[in-house]
Design a protein around this motif. Structure first.
Motif, PDB file in Angstrom:
ATOM      1  N   LEU A 105       0.821  -1.214   0.000  1.00 61.11           N
ATOM      2  CA  LEU A 105       0.000   0.000   0.000  1.00 61.11           C
ATOM      3  C   LEU A 105       0.854   1.263   0.000  1.00 61.11           C
ATOM      4  CD1 LEU A 105      -2.824  -1.021   2.482  1.00 61.11           C
ATOM      5  CD2 LEU A 105      -2.986  -0.801   0.001  1.00 61.11           C
ATOM      6  N   ARG A 106       1.889   1.276   0.828  1.00 62.11           N
ATOM      7  CA  ARG A 106       2.758   2.456   0.875  1.00 62.11           C
ATOM      8  C   ARG A 106       3.497   2.664  -0.441  1.00 62.11           C
ATOM      9  NH1 ARG A 106       4.860   1.277   6.974  1.00 62.11           N
ATOM     10  NH2 ARG A 106       3.131   2.310   8.036  1.00 62.11           N
ATOM     11  N   ALA A 108       2.467   1.655  -3.365  1.00 61.68           N
ATOM     12  CA  ALA A 108       1.469   2.082  -4.349  1.00 61.68           C
ATOM     13  C   ALA A 108       1.202   3.581  -4.222  1.00 61.68           C
ATOM     14  CB  ALA A 108       0.180   1.297  -4.164  1.00 61.68           C
ATOM     15  N   ILE A 109       1.121   4.092  -3.013  1.00 59.86           N
ATOM     16  CA  ILE A 109       0.905   5.523  -2.795  1.00 59.86           C
ATOM     17  C   ILE A 109       2.068   6.323  -3.370  1.00 59.86           C
ATOM     18  CG2 ILE A 109       0.779   7.330  -1.010  1.00 59.86           C
ATOM     19  CD1 ILE A 109      -0.774   5.242   0.703  1.00 59.86           C
ATOM     20  N   CYS A 110       3.288   5.881  -3.087  1.00 63.67           N
ATOM     21  CA  CYS A 110       4.471   6.580  -3.605  1.00 63.67           C
ATOM     22  C   CYS A 110       4.529   6.522  -5.129  1.00 63.67           C
ATOM     23  CB  CYS A 110       5.747   5.979  -3.013  1.00 63.67           C
ATOM     24  SG  CYS A 110       5.945   6.316  -1.260  1.00 63.67           S
ATOM     25  N   TYR A 111       4.195   5.369  -5.691  1.00 67.61           N
ATOM     26  CA  TYR A 111       4.251   5.197  -7.147  1.00 67.61           C
ATOM     27  C   TYR A 111       3.200   6.063  -7.836  1.00 67.61           C
ATOM     28  CZ  TYR A 111       4.785   2.785 -11.613  1.00 67.61           C
ATOM     29  OH  TYR A 111       5.026   2.492 -12.939  1.00 67.61           O
ATOM     30  N   ILE A 112       2.013   6.164  -7.255  1.00 72.38           N
ATOM     31  CA  ILE A 112       0.965   7.028  -7.818  1.00 72.38           C
ATOM     32  C   ILE A 112       1.407   8.490  -7.755  1.00 72.38           C
ATOM     33  CG2 ILE A 112      -1.393   7.886  -7.439  1.00 72.38           C
ATOM     34  CD1 ILE A 112      -2.090   4.986  -6.552  1.00 72.38           C
ATOM     35  N   SER A 113       2.016   8.891  -6.649  1.00 75.01           N
ATOM     36  CA  SER A 113       2.527  10.257  -6.540  1.00 75.01           C
ATOM     37  C   SER A 113       3.601  10.538  -7.585  1.00 75.01           C
ATOM     38  CB  SER A 113       3.101  10.498  -5.141  1.00 75.01           C
ATOM     39  OG  SER A 113       2.099  10.393  -4.172  1.00 75.01           O
ATOM     40  N   TYR A 114       4.480   9.561  -7.776  1.00 76.91           N
ATOM     41  CA  TYR A 114       5.540   9.707  -8.778  1.00 76.91           C
ATOM     42  C   TYR A 114       4.930   9.846 -10.175  1.00 76.91           C
ATOM     43  CZ  TYR A 114       9.115   8.269 -12.088  1.00 76.91           C
ATOM     44  OH  TYR A 114       9.944   8.191 -13.178  1.00 76.91           O
ATOM     45  N   ASN A 116       1.952  10.946 -10.996  1.00 73.32           N
ATOM     46  CA  ASN A 116       1.321  12.277 -11.080  1.00 73.32           C
ATOM     47  C   ASN A 116       2.360  13.353 -11.333  1.00 73.32           C
ATOM     48  OD1 ASN A 116      -1.396  11.661 -10.796  1.00 73.32           O
ATOM     49  ND2 ASN A 116      -1.288  11.655  -8.571  1.00 73.32           N
TER      50      ASN A 116
END
Length: 121
Positions: A105-106, A108-114, A116
């Motif tokens: 989950l963490r 995935a959050i970082c990858y989505i931010s990257y 974006n």
């Protein structure tokens, strides 16, 4: 303490007549007086079960527990499949590294931010 020579007939449990004892017990258990807050009389018939008590008894059966365990197993398997699918989409080194659910989950959050950030630039 009772002494062997003291008669116990003056004590309430010292009655020798079994029928009178039974009669006293019956009177104490069943009376014609209204119950507290109700105009009903007490009876020896079982009271209807509340909704909560019915639910509790139904859940206590082996059939219900087995069905519940099967539903829970299916739910957990679907949950794990979803995590596995998400894990396949995330880049890590090495690619087959075992990650816990919170790490997935963490990441995935970082990858989505990257992603974006890449789209914004």
């Amino acid at each position: 303490m009772l002494s062997p020579d003291q008669p116990d007939s003056d004590l309430p449990w010292g009655q020798s007549d079994a029928e009178s004892v039974l009669h006293d017990i019956k009177i104490g258990c069943v009376s014609d007086e209204p119950m507290e807050g109700e105009g009903k009389t007490r009876s020896l018939a079982p009271q209807p079960l509340s909704r909560e008590e019915k639910r509790r008894r139904r859940r206590a059966t082996a059939k219900y527990r087995s069905a519940h365990a099967t539903r829970e197993r299916i739910r957990v398997e679907a949950f794990n499949v979803a995590f596995a699918e998400l894990r396949k989409l995330l880049p890590t080194l090495p690619p087959d590294k075992k990650l816990s659910k919170i790490e997935i989950l963490r990441l995935a959050i970082c990858y989505i931010s990257y992603l974006n950030h890449v789209l914004d630039v």
